[in-house]
Scaffold this active site. Structure first.
Site, PDB file in Angstrom:
ATOM      1  N   ASN A 151       0.791  -1.215  -0.091  1.00  0.00           N
ATOM      2  CA  ASN A 151       0.158  -0.011  -0.008  1.00  0.00           C
ATOM      3  C   ASN A 151       0.930   1.238   0.052  1.00  0.00           C
ATOM      4  O   ASN A 151       0.631   2.090  -0.732  1.00  0.00           O
ATOM      5  CB  ASN A 151      -0.970   0.074   1.223  1.00  0.00           C
ATOM      6  N   LYS A 174      12.250  -7.238   2.014  1.00  0.00           N
ATOM      7  CA  LYS A 174      11.593  -8.324   0.938  1.00  0.00           C
ATOM      8  C   LYS A 174      10.322  -7.150   0.784  1.00  0.00           C
ATOM      9  O   LYS A 174       9.454  -7.372   1.689  1.00  0.00           O
ATOM     10  CB  LYS A 174      11.285  -9.289   1.739  1.00  0.00           C
ATOM     11  N   PRO A 175      10.056  -6.524  -0.374  1.00  0.00           N
ATOM     12  CA  PRO A 175       9.094  -5.762  -0.592  1.00  0.00           C
ATOM     13  C   PRO A 175       7.773  -6.790  -1.281  1.00  0.00           C
ATOM     14  O   PRO A 175       7.919  -7.886  -1.662  1.00  0.00           O
ATOM     15  CB  PRO A 175       9.362  -4.830  -1.807  1.00  0.00           C
ATOM     16  N   SER A 176       6.761  -6.204  -1.066  1.00  0.00           N
ATOM     17  CA  SER A 176       5.502  -6.897  -1.728  1.00  0.00           C
ATOM     18  C   SER A 176       5.712  -7.534  -3.060  1.00  0.00           C
ATOM     19  O   SER A 176       6.251  -6.394  -3.876  1.00  0.00           O
ATOM     20  CB  SER A 176       4.173  -6.008  -1.582  1.00  0.00           C
ATOM     21  N   GLU A 177       5.385  -8.482  -3.748  1.00  0.00           N
ATOM     22  CA  GLU A 177       5.464  -8.899  -4.846  1.00  0.00           C
ATOM     23  C   GLU A 177       4.788  -8.102  -5.725  1.00  0.00           C
ATOM     24  O   GLU A 177       4.687  -8.066  -7.162  1.00  0.00           O
ATOM     25  CB  GLU A 177       5.010 -10.325  -5.089  1.00  0.00           C
ATOM     26  N   GLY A 228      -1.039  -8.202   7.697  1.00  0.00           N
ATOM     27  CA  GLY A 228      -2.310  -8.408   8.331  1.00  0.00           C
ATOM     28  C   GLY A 228      -1.925  -9.142   9.873  1.00  0.00           C
ATOM     29  O   GLY A 228      -0.667  -9.683   9.831  1.00  0.00           O
ATOM     30  N   THR A 231      -0.912 -12.707   9.536  1.00  0.00           N
ATOM     31  CA  THR A 231       0.523 -12.854   8.886  1.00  0.00           C
ATOM     32  C   THR A 231       1.728 -12.689   9.950  1.00  0.00           C
ATOM     33  O   THR A 231       2.712 -13.297  10.466  1.00  0.00           O
ATOM     34  CB  THR A 231       0.900 -12.291   7.668  1.00  0.00           C
ATOM     35  N   LEU A 243      14.728 -16.601  18.787  1.00  0.00           N
ATOM     36  CA  LEU A 243      15.259 -15.377  19.863  1.00  0.00           C
ATOM     37  C   LEU A 243      15.691 -14.326  19.210  1.00  0.00           C
ATOM     38  O   LEU A 243      16.567 -13.578  19.700  1.00  0.00           O
ATOM     39  CB  LEU A 243      16.221 -15.968  20.782  1.00  0.00           C
ATOM     40  N   GLU A 249       3.973  -3.943  12.710  1.00  0.00           N
ATOM     41  CA  GLU A 249       2.680  -3.030  12.562  1.00  0.00           C
ATOM     42  C   GLU A 249       1.507  -3.893  11.816  1.00  0.00           C
ATOM     43  O   GLU A 249       1.710  -4.212  10.661  1.00  0.00           O
ATOM     44  CB  GLU A 249       2.976  -1.701  11.779  1.00  0.00           C
ATOM     45  N   CYS A 283      -3.501   1.085   7.237  1.00  0.00           N
ATOM     46  CA  CYS A 283      -3.873   0.509   8.282  1.00  0.00           C
ATOM     47  C   CYS A 283      -4.550   1.321   9.635  1.00  0.00           C
ATOM     48  O   CYS A 283      -4.994   0.887  10.406  1.00  0.00           O
ATOM     49  CB  CYS A 283      -2.598  -0.202   9.173  1.00  0.00           C
ATOM     50  N   LYS A 460      -3.551  -3.932  21.279  1.00  0.00           N
ATOM     51  CA  LYS A 460      -4.186  -4.852  21.188  1.00  0.00           C
ATOM     52  C   LYS A 460      -3.893  -5.912  20.003  1.00  0.00           C
ATOM     53  O   LYS A 460      -2.542  -6.078  19.861  1.00  0.00           O
ATOM     54  CB  LYS A 460      -5.998  -4.646  20.700  1.00  0.00           C
ATOM     55  N   GLU A 467       7.344   2.031  15.365  1.00  0.00           N
ATOM     56  CA  GLU A 467       8.243   2.743  14.292  1.00  0.00           C
ATOM     57  C   GLU A 467       8.355   4.084  14.827  1.00  0.00           C
ATOM     58  O   GLU A 467       7.776   4.760  15.694  1.00  0.00           O
ATOM     59  CB  GLU A 467       7.378   2.630  12.982  1.00  0.00           C
TER      60      GLU A 467
END
Length: 509
Positions: A151, A174-177, A228, A231, A243, A249, A283, A460, A467
């Site tokens: 996003n 590792k970016p979104s595909e 999400g 995930t 460890l 986020e 989000c 929650k 961040e």
């Protein structure tokens, strides 16, 4: 018009048999780029290369001034390349160009901020008892992995990259595909800025393979994800087994509470921005609109007028006048539509159906893209899926309330707690309600304001850790105490010989 399809190869990594994946423009359905998928061998080689760079000290033990200078240089390069990167972001996400230009324009602030943190950083001397000097400073973790979403491809990544590099780590992203191209281009800027080889790597691939292998690698000492909640749980278990540190986020379902003393025009504009910026794919999107009874009818009339103007203003995302872009994919659009159609309550008063036909703004054809209009659903039961679960699209649910405590109860009637908004002219009420709402971020008479100095994270089921700010710098480093004995040799012979004859009481610890 989109450029000819281009192929991104993992040239820096050992040659292996790689299957490329295709990146599409969700606004048109056209193929944009072909990208090599990292193999298991590529992941291992990338981590080994990053670890070797870390152990060499070329970045991890570089002076704070050196790292600060490189980050400042990277910030200036990013400023120069803002138009090009914003254009790529629009092509691969379908988001409006005016959004991406404004967003990418903020990113140098994060690099400048952490460059300043390095120039002003001070360790401290702990008040240790006795003739001891206890110096405490921070050192890097080692190799850190970051898994970023579609996003805000560059924005979210740079929020993570800046403190990680500042702290002296070797970073693998590792970016979104669905949207990796802007990060691959950004990586070229890091090289030009002077980030040493092996210290920063972009590793394209799928989350369930490349992401999981990266997160589970024993040499990776921290994993930072935006994803999400499901995930986040799965990867958290993997990271915990090593460890390693974990920041996540995760999902959100932000409530926006509008009190009857709010400035109506400002509230309407603010709620529209909270709800429909990025086509609702953030989000902290304002997805649950909670309006006090006395202002409800006036608010809804003005809000629905605003929603209709947004819909009419939609066009080709690269058009600087376009109000809102597409969602990320047809699959995502179908999920949004399915959640709306399967709801158990509520009345659709705006939108609610995939967009087809031509744009009133510029005659752009919506039919071949993944466009969903701004959608408003009223009188939704708080137990309904569309109240409780993240839709991640331009969809809001609306309810009314009577008393202040009722509004707070509705705001907290959700498992998520990332962002929230309050609209009121009563300062005392703003303080009370902000304290009562269970969210890591609460905006009063505004929304989605972000700054590199301001901690960002959820309560929650919305995540772990923060961040931004000094908290992020601390999370990407670890404290190290060095304790010096300042007593004379004569004193030490008397006080520190634990096994001396005579059995005198000695200090232990």
């Amino acid at each position: 018009m989109s450029p000819p399809i281009r192929h991104y190869r993992l040239l820096a990594l050992p040659l292996a048999k790689r299957v490329p994946f295709t990146v599409y423009n969700p606004a048109t359905g056209e193929s944009l780029y072909s990208v090599d998928t990292a193999t298991a061998e590529d992941v291992d080689a990338s981590v080994a290369r990053a670890h070797a760079a870390y152990k060499s000290g070329v970045w991890s033990r570089a002076s704070l001034l050196t790292r600060s200078t490189v980050l400042s240089r990277l910030a200036r390069l990013l400023e120069q390349h803002t138009p090009a990167i914003a254009n790529i972001e629009t092509l691969q996400t379908g988001r409006a160009l005016r959004e991406m230009t404004a967003q990418i324009g903020r990113l140098p602030d994060w690099l400048h901020y952490y460059a300043a943190v390095l120039r002003t950083y001070q360790g401290f001397v702990a008040p240790t008892q006795g003739k001891l000097l206890n110096i405490v400073h921070r050192v890097p973790l080692g190799v850190v992995a970051q898994i970023t979403p579609f996003n805000h491809p560059v924005f979210i990544a740079v929020k993570k990259i800046a403190p990680a590099l500042a702290a002296g780590n070797s970073v693998i992203v590792k970016p979104s595909e669905l949207a990796p191209i802007s990060l691959l281009e950004f990586s070229k800027l890091t090289q030009e800025a002077g980030v040493p080889d092996g210290v920063f790597t972009v590793l394209p691939g799928y989350g369930h393979t490349t992401g999981k292998q990266l997160a589970s690698h024993p040499l990776v000492r921290k994993v930072d994800i935006t994803a999400g909640t499901q995930t986040g749980r799965a990867l958290g278990a993997v990271v915990g087994a090593n460890l390693a540190a974990f920041t996540a986020e995760l999902g959100g379902k932000a409530p926006i509470v509008v009190f009857d003393d709010a400035n109506l025009a400002l509230a309407v504009n603010g709620v529209a921005f909270a709800s429909f910026i990025a086509s609702g794919q953030t989000c902290v999107s304002g997805t649950r609109i909670i309006v006090q009874e006395k202002i409800y009818n006036k608010f809804m009339q003005a809000f629905l007028d605003k929603v209709e103007r947004i819909r009419r203003g939609m066009g080709e995302p690269s058009n600087p006048q376009s109000s809102m872009g597409s969602v990320i994919s047809n699959k995502h659009l179908e999920r949004i539509d399915r959640m709306i159609q399967n709801r158990k309550s509520g009345e659709i008063v705006a939108g609610g159906k995939r967009m087809t036909g031509k744009s009133a703004l510029d005659n752009f054809d919506f039919s071949s893209g993944s466009f969903y209009p701004p959608t408003v659903i009223t009188d939704v039961d708080t137990k309904d899926e569309i109240w409780q679960e993240e839709i991640f699209g331009p969809v809001v649910v609306v309810n009314k309330f009577r008393e202040e405590e009722d509004g707070v109860a509705l705001a907290n009637a959700c498992k998520y707690g990332l962002g929230a908004g309050i609209w009121t002219s009563d300062l005392s009420r703003a303080h009370r309600v902000a304290d009562a709402i269970e969210a890591g971020l609460v905006w009063v008479n505004t929304h989605h304001r972000n700054d590199p100095s301001s901690p960002w994270g959820g309560m929650k089921e919305s995540g772990i850790g923060r961040e931004n700010g000094l908290e992020a710098f601390a999370a990407y480093s670890q404290s190290k105490s060095v304790i010096f004995n300042t007593a004379t040799a004569e004193e030490s012979r008397v006080t520190d010989d634990w096994f001396a004859d005579g059995g005198d009481v000695k200090r232990y610890g």
